[in-house]
Scaffold this active site. Sequence first.
Site, mmCIF file in Angstrom:
data_model
loop_
_atom_site.group_PDB
_atom_site.id
_atom_site.type_symbol
_atom_site.label_atom_id
_atom_site.label_comp_id
_atom_site.label_asym_id
_atom_site.label_seq_id
_atom_site.Cartn_x
_atom_site.Cartn_y
_atom_site.Cartn_z
ATOM 1 C CG HIS A 285 35.367 50.198 38.576
ATOM 2 N ND1 HIS A 285 34.097 50.561 38.991
ATOM 3 C CD2 HIS A 285 36.200 51.166 39.006
ATOM 4 C CE1 HIS A 285 34.168 51.727 39.622
ATOM 5 N NE2 HIS A 285 35.436 52.103 39.649
ATOM 6 C CG HIS B 252 40.175 54.199 41.393
ATOM 7 N ND1 HIS B 252 40.071 55.125 40.389
ATOM 8 C CD2 HIS B 252 41.030 54.710 42.305
ATOM 9 C CE1 HIS B 252 40.828 56.166 40.694
ATOM 10 N NE2 HIS B 252 41.423 55.934 41.854
ATOM 11 C CG ASP C 33 37.731 53.624 37.135
ATOM 12 O OD1 ASP C 33 38.398 53.674 38.187
ATOM 13 O OD2 ASP C 33 36.850 54.449 36.852
ATOM 14 C CG HIS D 64 35.142 51.832 43.608
ATOM 15 N ND1 HIS D 64 34.597 52.912 44.273
ATOM 16 C CD2 HIS D 64 36.098 52.341 42.793
ATOM 17 C CE1 HIS D 64 35.214 54.013 43.888
ATOM 18 N NE2 HIS D 64 36.126 53.698 42.989
#
Length: 66
Positions: free
Chosen positions: A50, A52, A15, A47
């Site tokens: 961040h 992923h 991440d 999400h």
Amino acid sequence: MGAAASLHTYGKAADLGTSSRPSLCEMWRMARTCGFKEILGPGYPDHDDHVHVGNKSTQFWRAPDC
């Protein structure tokens, strides 16, 4: 650290976050050229803070807010 069976626990996912530049959307776009099969970013559930990146057997890229 991820869920018990996540790719994070096997070193096959990460991440990525940022406090300034590049933006999360810029990071998501850049990740598409780096060979990752799974890229999730802003607008995808859980999400928004961040990006992923991971490597699964099939491609799955989602970041609706980008």
